[in-house]
Design a protein around this motif. Structure first.
Motif, PDB file in Angstrom:
ATOM      1  N   TYR A  37       0.822  -1.204   0.000  1.00 28.78           N
ATOM      2  CA  TYR A  37       0.000   0.000   0.000  1.00 28.78           C
ATOM      3  C   TYR A  37       0.861   1.261   0.000  1.00 28.78           C
ATOM      4  CZ  TYR A  37      -4.165  -2.794   0.611  1.00 28.78           C
ATOM      5  OH  TYR A  37      -5.183  -3.691   0.418  1.00 28.78           O
ATOM      6  N   ALA A  38       1.990   1.220   0.713  1.00 30.64           N
ATOM      7  CA  ALA A  38       2.894   2.378   0.723  1.00 30.64           C
ATOM      8  C   ALA A  38       3.464   2.621  -0.663  1.00 30.64           C
ATOM      9  CB  ALA A  38       4.018   2.157   1.729  1.00 30.64           C
ATOM     10  N   ARG A  76       2.064   1.916  -3.544  1.00 35.56           N
ATOM     11  CA  ARG A  76       1.011   2.526  -4.359  1.00 35.56           C
ATOM     12  C   ARG A  76       0.871   4.013  -4.032  1.00 35.56           C
ATOM     13  NH1 ARG A  76      -4.266  -0.660  -3.746  1.00 35.56           N
ATOM     14  NH2 ARG A  76      -2.894  -2.271  -4.562  1.00 35.56           N
ATOM     15  N   PHE A  77       0.874   4.333  -2.739  1.00 34.33           N
ATOM     16  CA  PHE A  77       0.736   5.722  -2.307  1.00 34.33           C
ATOM     17  C   PHE A  77       1.923   6.569  -2.775  1.00 34.33           C
ATOM     18  CE2 PHE A  77       1.706   9.014   0.835  1.00 34.33           C
ATOM     19  CZ  PHE A  77       0.556   9.778   0.743  1.00 34.33           C
ATOM     20  N   ASN A 108       2.025   7.036  -6.604  1.00 32.42           N
ATOM     21  CA  ASN A 108       1.012   8.006  -7.022  1.00 32.42           C
ATOM     22  C   ASN A 108       1.426   9.424  -6.647  1.00 32.42           C
ATOM     23  OD1 ASN A 108      -0.707   6.171  -8.218  1.00 32.42           O
ATOM     24  ND2 ASN A 108      -1.909   5.862  -6.360  1.00 32.42           N
ATOM     25  N   LEU A 109       2.004   9.584  -5.459  1.00 32.05           N
ATOM     26  CA  LEU A 109       2.438  10.892  -4.982  1.00 32.05           C
ATOM     27  C   LEU A 109       3.534  11.466  -5.881  1.00 32.05           C
ATOM     28  CD1 LEU A 109       2.023  12.874  -2.571  1.00 32.05           C
ATOM     29  CD2 LEU A 109       3.956  11.726  -1.488  1.00 32.05           C
TER      30      LEU A 109
END
Length: 104
Positions: free
Chosen positions: A35-36, A38-39, A42-43
């Motif tokens: 999840y990190a 992906r975050f 995206n960031l």
């Protein structure tokens, strides 16, 4: 059950319960790192069509250190901080030339 014995011997622990908790910590850390990633991607604006080498470099610089932090946090939450701190130091001694796994 031979696998449990091998893990206990390799990790220097005696309890099947501790093996289970350690495996749960690794699982939680892995999911959190996914999840990190992906975050963070995206960031930063990394997309699927970006070159693999770019994604690999960004992953090494951002997610790998975060994985180690998550491992220590989950280890502490599950009461296994000493095990994961020793694991972290051993891993760092293998990754960073000239560093020893002992100390602080």
């Amino acid at each position: 059950m031979k696998i449990l014995q091998q893990l206990k011997s390799r990790w220097g622990i005696t309890s099947n319960w501790q093996v289970l908790v350690i495996l749960i910590v690794f699982a939680c850390t892995g999911f959190t790192a996914l999840y990190a990633r992906r975050f963070v991607f995206n960031l930063i604006g990394i997309i699927d069509t970006d070159p693999f080498w770019l994604k690999a470099v960004v992953w090494l610089v951002t997610i790998l250190p975060l994985y180690n932090i998550f491992l220590l946090i989950y280890g502490a939450l599950f009461g296994q901080f000493e095990f994961f701190w020793a694991f972290f130091k051993k891993m760092m001694s293998r990754m960073v030339p000239g560093k020893s796994g002992s100390g602080g």
